[in-house]
Design an enzyme around this catalytic site. Structure first.
Site, short mmCIF file in Angstrom:
data_model
loop_
_atom_site.label_atom_id
_atom_site.label_comp_id
_atom_site.label_asym_id
_atom_site.label_seq_id
_atom_site.Cartn_x
_atom_site.Cartn_y
_atom_site.Cartn_z
N GLU A 117 0.84 -1.21 0.00
CA GLU A 117 0.00 0.00 0.00
C GLU A 117 0.87 1.25 0.00
OE1 GLU A 117 -3.08 -0.18 -1.20
OE2 GLU A 117 -3.57 -1.56 0.43
N THR A 119 2.78 2.15 -2.21
CA THR A 119 4.06 1.85 -2.85
C THR A 119 4.01 2.17 -4.34
OG1 THR A 119 3.23 -0.40 -3.05
CG2 THR A 119 4.79 0.03 -1.25
N ASP A 120 2.79 2.23 -4.92
CA ASP A 120 2.72 2.34 -6.39
C ASP A 120 3.34 3.64 -6.91
OD1 ASP A 120 0.50 3.90 -5.52
OD2 ASP A 120 -0.84 3.15 -7.10
N GLY A 174 -16.87 4.65 -2.51
CA GLY A 174 -16.22 5.22 -1.32
C GLY A 174 -15.74 4.18 -0.34
N GLY A 200 -13.05 2.18 -0.78
CA GLY A 200 -11.65 1.84 -0.97
C GLY A 200 -11.48 0.59 -1.82
N SER A 208 -14.31 3.99 -8.55
CA SER A 208 -14.08 5.00 -9.59
C SER A 208 -13.17 4.45 -10.69
CB SER A 208 -13.52 6.28 -8.99
OG SER A 208 -12.32 6.03 -8.32
N GLU A 242 -7.33 10.77 -13.94
CA GLU A 242 -7.53 10.92 -12.48
C GLU A 242 -6.74 12.12 -11.95
OE1 GLU A 242 -8.14 8.88 -9.29
OE2 GLU A 242 -9.88 8.09 -10.34
N ASP A 289 -4.75 0.77 -9.02
CA ASP A 289 -6.15 0.37 -9.16
C ASP A 289 -6.53 0.01 -10.59
OD1 ASP A 289 -6.21 1.01 -6.48
OD2 ASP A 289 -6.99 3.02 -6.82
N TYR A 332 -3.88 12.17 1.14
CA TYR A 332 -3.18 11.33 0.16
C TYR A 332 -2.09 12.13 -0.57
CZ TYR A 332 -2.67 8.04 -3.77
OH TYR A 332 -2.18 7.17 -4.70
C1 GLA Z 1 -5.44 4.52 -3.86
C2 GLA Z 1 -4.77 4.96 -5.15
C3 GLA Z 1 -3.70 3.96 -5.57
C4 GLA Z 1 -2.75 3.61 -4.44
C5 GLA Z 1 -3.53 3.29 -3.16
C6 GLA Z 1 -2.63 3.12 -1.98
O1 GLA Z 1 -6.20 3.37 -4.06
O2 GLA Z 1 -5.72 5.10 -6.18
O3 GLA Z 1 -3.00 4.46 -6.68
O4 GLA Z 1 -1.84 4.66 -4.22
O5 GLA Z 1 -4.48 4.30 -2.86
O6 GLA Z 1 -1.85 1.98 -2.13
#
Ligand code: GLA
Length: 385
Positions: free
Chosen positions: A34, A36-37, A125, A127, A131, A163, A175, A227
């Site tokens: 998480e 990390t992307d 919403g 997680g 979207s 996005e 995602d 974020y």
């Molecule tokens: C959201 C973002 C992703 C990623 C996660 C955290 O889902 O859309 O790109 O950064 O949070 O891992």
């Protein structure tokens, strides 16, 4: 009725003809990896059975007209917009997602008006990437209508641009890559820097286990949440360390790197570096069929997101703690944080107990009742009809 059939039926009702095609894309759970992307690191998502479908037909003008199906069949239609008039900041609310995709595709020379009708059951919403599932299904629909085939890595990058620049959420590639590329019964081991992806078999039930998804129903928004601040902190740290991204700090180098950083950035770096290592450890354990042993890694990920990255919230912490206290082998928040969902790795025969414990813990604190389901790795995006 599945979401593709619902979208097709609503399209016929609204437009008096069948759609030219229907495309759909799933939400995702990230098993581990998480935040990390956007640090060029590793992620390990799987697609969930919940999907967003888009029924679509071309129009002979430059306009997109988007309708979405709410509960009990009620449809809402957004004001039709000319694609050439679209610009960041012009559209808000749910229509921003399909509009952002039309906007970004136009920049790639893929244009053409369309009627779109959306139906989906990915909880919003939560997680779980509702979207992104909408953006992926829209992208495939518009590309399909244009007769254009593109690589999923290009589509994922364009969606990220939509996005970031159109919707205004500074999200990474996790995602949409998951939604586009995941396959049934696998987790997707993705190296975000190289784009290299490996489908790792993931059949928890064969090990008597389940991934219980706990939607805390505490809401989050990446346009307003912390974020962006976390992301900027990571980029600043990489700059100070003189490296392209935090991916370039190995576990061995962590202490030395931390010493070079101002205090407030250290916990961010510690999370990212240790989380990347937890992804690698998880993949190694899954390949050795040691499923139960990933539990402590999930819990360590949660602690790191809670204490170092500081993106958890009371509901997520209570969900993870209550699940573990009731016998889960590990539990963690997933996604961006500040609300949304958690996962718990549970033995099949302990699932009911874990569910009851989480429900009770929420009731005790007067939180909205959580929703839970088993996360079964499902198919990625594609054309349904
Ligand atoms: C959201 C973002 C992703 C990623 C996660 C955290 O889902 O859309 O790109 O950064 O949070 O891992």
């Amino acid at each position: 009725m599945n979401q593709a059939a619902r979208a097709a039926e609503a399209f016929e009702r609204l437009h008096g003809r069948s759609p030219a095609g229907v495309w759909s894309a799933p939400g995702r759970v990230n098993l581990i990896g998480e935040h990390t992307d956007y640090n060029d690191g590793f992620v390990l998502p799987f697609a969930i059975p919940h999907r967003t479908a888009v029924a679509a037909s071309p129009r002979d003008d430059d306009t997109i007209k988007v309708s979405t199906l709410h509960d009990r069949g009620r449809a809402e239609t957004a004001d039709p917009v000319r694609i050439s008039d679209l610009a960041p900041g012009t559209i808000s609310g749910w229509p921003a997602y399909p509009s952002g995709v039309a906007w970004v595709l136009r920049q790639q020379g893929i244009s053409g008006g369309a009627d779109l009708v959306i139906a989906g059951d990915v909880p919003a919403g939560a997680g779980l990437s509702s979207s992104h599932s909408l953006e992926c299904a829209t992208a495939l629909a518009l590309l399909g209508l244009a007769g254009s085939t593109q690589s999923t890595s290009d589509i994922a990058k364009w969606i990220q641009q939509a996005e970031n620049d159109f919707v205004g959420a500074p999200t990474g590639l996790l995602d949409q890559t998951a939604s586009l590329n995941c396959t049934e019964a696998h987790v997707l081991f993705l190296d975000v820097r190289s784009g290299e992806a490996e489908q790792v078999p993931f059949d928890a039930s064969r090990h008597g286990l389940e991934v219980l998804v706990i939607d805390t129903r505490a809401s989050h928004s990446h346009t307003e949440s912390g974020y962006g601040a976390r992301r900027r902190g990571c980029e600043q740290a990489a700059e100070i360390l003189g490296i392209p991204a935090l991916r370039d700090v190995s576990l061995d180098e962590l202490d030395g790197s931390l010493a070079k950083l101002p205090e407030e950035l250290r916990p961010l770096v510690k999370h990212v570096v240790t989380e990347n290592d937890r992804v690698l450890q998880t993949v190694a354990l899954l390949k050795q069929d040691k499923y139960a042993e990933i539990g402590p890694l999930l819990s360590a990920s949660h602690a790191s997101l809670r204490d170092d990255y500081r993106v958890s919230c009371d509901e997520l912490d209570v969900a993870a703690e209550a699940a573990e206290a009731a016998g889960a082998l590990g539990a963690r928040m997933i996604g961006g944080g500040f609300g949304g969902s958690a996962i718990a790795l549970v033995r099949g025969d302990a699932r009911a107990e874990v569910e009851a414990a989480v429900t009770e813990a929420f009731a005790k604190r007067s939180f909205t009742a959580p929703r839970m389901f088993t996360g079964v790795p499902s198919a990625g995006a594609g054309q349904d009809r």
